[in-house]
Structures are given as structure tokens and as C-alpha cells.
Design an enzyme around this catalytic site. Structure first.
Site, short mmCIF file in Angstrom:
data_model
loop_
_atom_site.label_atom_id
_atom_site.label_comp_id
_atom_site.label_asym_id
_atom_site.label_seq_id
_atom_site.Cartn_x
_atom_site.Cartn_y
_atom_site.Cartn_z
N SER A 143 -64.83 12.57 -54.44
CA SER A 143 -65.23 11.21 -54.06
C SER A 143 -65.16 11.13 -52.54
O SER A 143 -64.43 11.90 -51.90
CB SER A 143 -64.26 10.19 -54.66
OG SER A 143 -64.40 8.93 -54.02
N TYR A 156 -55.67 6.90 -57.25
CA TYR A 156 -57.02 7.51 -57.30
C TYR A 156 -57.29 8.28 -56.00
O TYR A 156 -57.72 9.44 -56.04
CB TYR A 156 -58.06 6.41 -57.50
CG TYR A 156 -59.49 6.89 -57.56
CD1 TYR A 156 -60.01 7.46 -58.71
CD2 TYR A 156 -60.35 6.77 -56.45
CE1 TYR A 156 -61.33 7.90 -58.78
CE2 TYR A 156 -61.66 7.20 -56.51
CZ TYR A 156 -62.15 7.76 -57.67
OH TYR A 156 -63.46 8.19 -57.73
#
Ligand code: BGC
Length: 255
Positions: A143, A156
Site C-alpha cells: 500500500s 495497518y
């Protein structure tokens, strides 16, 4: 077709980016193991669509937060489709919470799927490649948040930062065996992980303001990058992260 004769496993491929990656690898000639955790009908639907492309596919359920499940997934995949050449570690989860409210259960869930699951799926895949003396390609779905802070998503962001170092470290350790390891860092992509955001016009507008290309990405935008990294065209690339984010990560402007 550039992936003819190859077999791929794509984790989390019953929906979202994983689904698009699985379909694109098949369109490029690969047979594909579809992995899912909780959407059997969607997984079967992807299998059917791959069959119409003339490729073989099977759907296998596994909870990748447990190492034994990752091992079973690879073993079943090999039994049903033959030796694997490509692993796309796509399955990932996130939980929105202020730092001071994050529960131990949510912390473990994010870390176990995004890091531990990738670790043991990859370990099992690498053991399979070494045992069969074949090269391979590993592609991790990271990401922009492997670099970019993401307030209220601390576990995350930590998991994606860890994934970045896994990619870099394994690229070196596995290079002698002809195994390449790369990451893709998507930005904001229209997928189920973003459902809350997509349903909130105000949040969506704020996000689009941060994206120079002024649109969210689509799963297909990411699938093309995965197909490239899985192909011989990327043979000399390892330890890299390809950012596909419409310019989000390095967006800066002064009027
Ligand atoms: C996250 C999304 C987020 C996007 C851009 C992704 O990694 O899963 O929730 O919208 O990054 O910030």
C-alpha cells in the site's frame, strides 16, 4: 501470451484487487488457484470466468492468519493444478480506530492476516520452489501506507511497513534461487476494503483532492502491474515496490 504454462496462486481473489489480478493473469495465459476466506460464491464465480478464458482454476478456502492453513492452501493448490510458479500475496484487512481504542483482537487480526499470513504463505511457496528446483515470482500487495502515515489505521500501516522490509529482505535471500520478490503499493482503489469511504461523499471528495489524477484507481489498474511483475518482462526486477496511486503518495504543491 506471456504467462502461458505458468500457474499462479492469488490470495484473497474472490473480490477486489485479488479478483482482478486472478482474471488478468488468466487472460495472460496462467492457470490460477483462487483463494478466499469467506466468500465461496464469489470465488466460484471467478473460477467460472477463468474457465471461459480457457484456463484452469480452482477455489480453495483458508484462514491465512494460521500458518497451518497457509501450508494446506499451497499443498491443495499443487495437488489440484500442479506446481506453482507465481504467488500473489494479495489478501489483506484493515480496521479503522483511534490508536487508544485499538483492541488486542483487532490488532492481532490485522497483523496475522497482513504479515504473519504473508510470511507463512510465502515460506511454504518457497519450500515448494526449492523442492521442485524451479524459479518463481512473489508479488506482495502492499500500500502507499508502507511509506505514508495513515492516522487511525496504525496496525495497518505497521503491517505494510513490515511487508516492505519483507520484500526487500527476501529479494536478497531468495535471489540465488531465481526467485524474485516485489511489492505493489496501490493508493485509493475502488474495492470492498474502501466501502465506508465510497459511501461517504464528503470523505470521498477530501480523498480525491489528494490525488493528482483526480480519480480513485480501479482493480484493473493494479492487475496490469501484477501481470507485468509476474511476467518475464520483470525478470531483472527484485526488491522493488511499484507505486500505482494516481500520484497520491508524493503529492505536494504550492500555489
Ligand atoms: C487503504 C485504503 C485507503 C488507501 C489510500 C489503502 O491502502 O486500504 O483504505 O483509502 O490506502 O489511503
Amino acid at each position: 501470451m506471456r504467462l502461458t504454462g505458468k500457474t499462479a496462486l492469488v490470495t484473497g481473489s474472490s473480490q477486489g484487487i485479488g479478483e482482478a489480478v486472478a482474471l488478468r493473469l488468466a487472460a495472460d495465459g496462467a492457470d490460477v488457484v483462487i483463494h478466499y476466506r469467506s466468500h465461496p460464491e464469489s470465488a466460484q464465480d471467478v473460477v467460472k470466468r477463468i474457465a471461459t478464458l480457457g484456463r484452469r482454476a480452482v477455489a480453495i478456502q483458508a484462514d491465512l492468519s494460521r500458518a497451518a492453513e497457509a501450508q494446506r492452501l499451497i499443498a491443495d493448490g499443487v495437488t489440484r493444478l500442479g506446481p506453482l510458479d507465481i504467488l500473489v500475496n494479495n489478501a489483506g484487512v484493515e480496521k479503522h480506530a483511534d490508536f487508544w481504542d485499538v483492541s488486542e483482537g483487532d490488532y492481532d487480526f490485522v497483523m496475522d492476516v497482513n504479515l504473519k499470513g504473508v510470511f507463512f504463505t510465502t515460506q511454504t511457496f518457497v519450500r515448494h520452489l526449492l523442492a521442485t528446483k524451479r524459479p518463481g515470482k512473489i508479488i506482495n500487495m502492499s500500500s502507499v501506507h508502507e511509506e505514508l502515515p495513515f492516522p487511525r489505521f496504525t496496525p495497518y500501516s505497521m503491517s505494510k511497513g513490515g511487508l516492505k522490509m519483507m520484500t526487500r529482505t527476501l529479494a536478497i535471500e531468495l535471489a540465488p534461487f531465481g526467485i524474485t520478490v516485489n511489492s505493489i503499493a496501490p493508493g485509493a482503489i475502488e474495492t470492498p476494503i474502501n466501502r465506508t469511504l465510497l459511501n461517504n461523499p464528503e470523505k470521498l471528495r477530501a480523498l480525491l483532492d489528494n490525488i493528482p489524477l483526480k480519480r480513485m484507481g480501479t482493480p484493473v489498474d493494479i492487475a496490469g502491474v501484477a501481470a507485468f511483475l509476474a511476467s518475464g518482462d520483470a525478470d531483472y526486477i527484485t526488491g522493488a515496490t511499484i507505486v500505482a496511486d494516481g500520484g497520491l503518495l508524493w503529492n505536494y504543491d504550492e500555489q
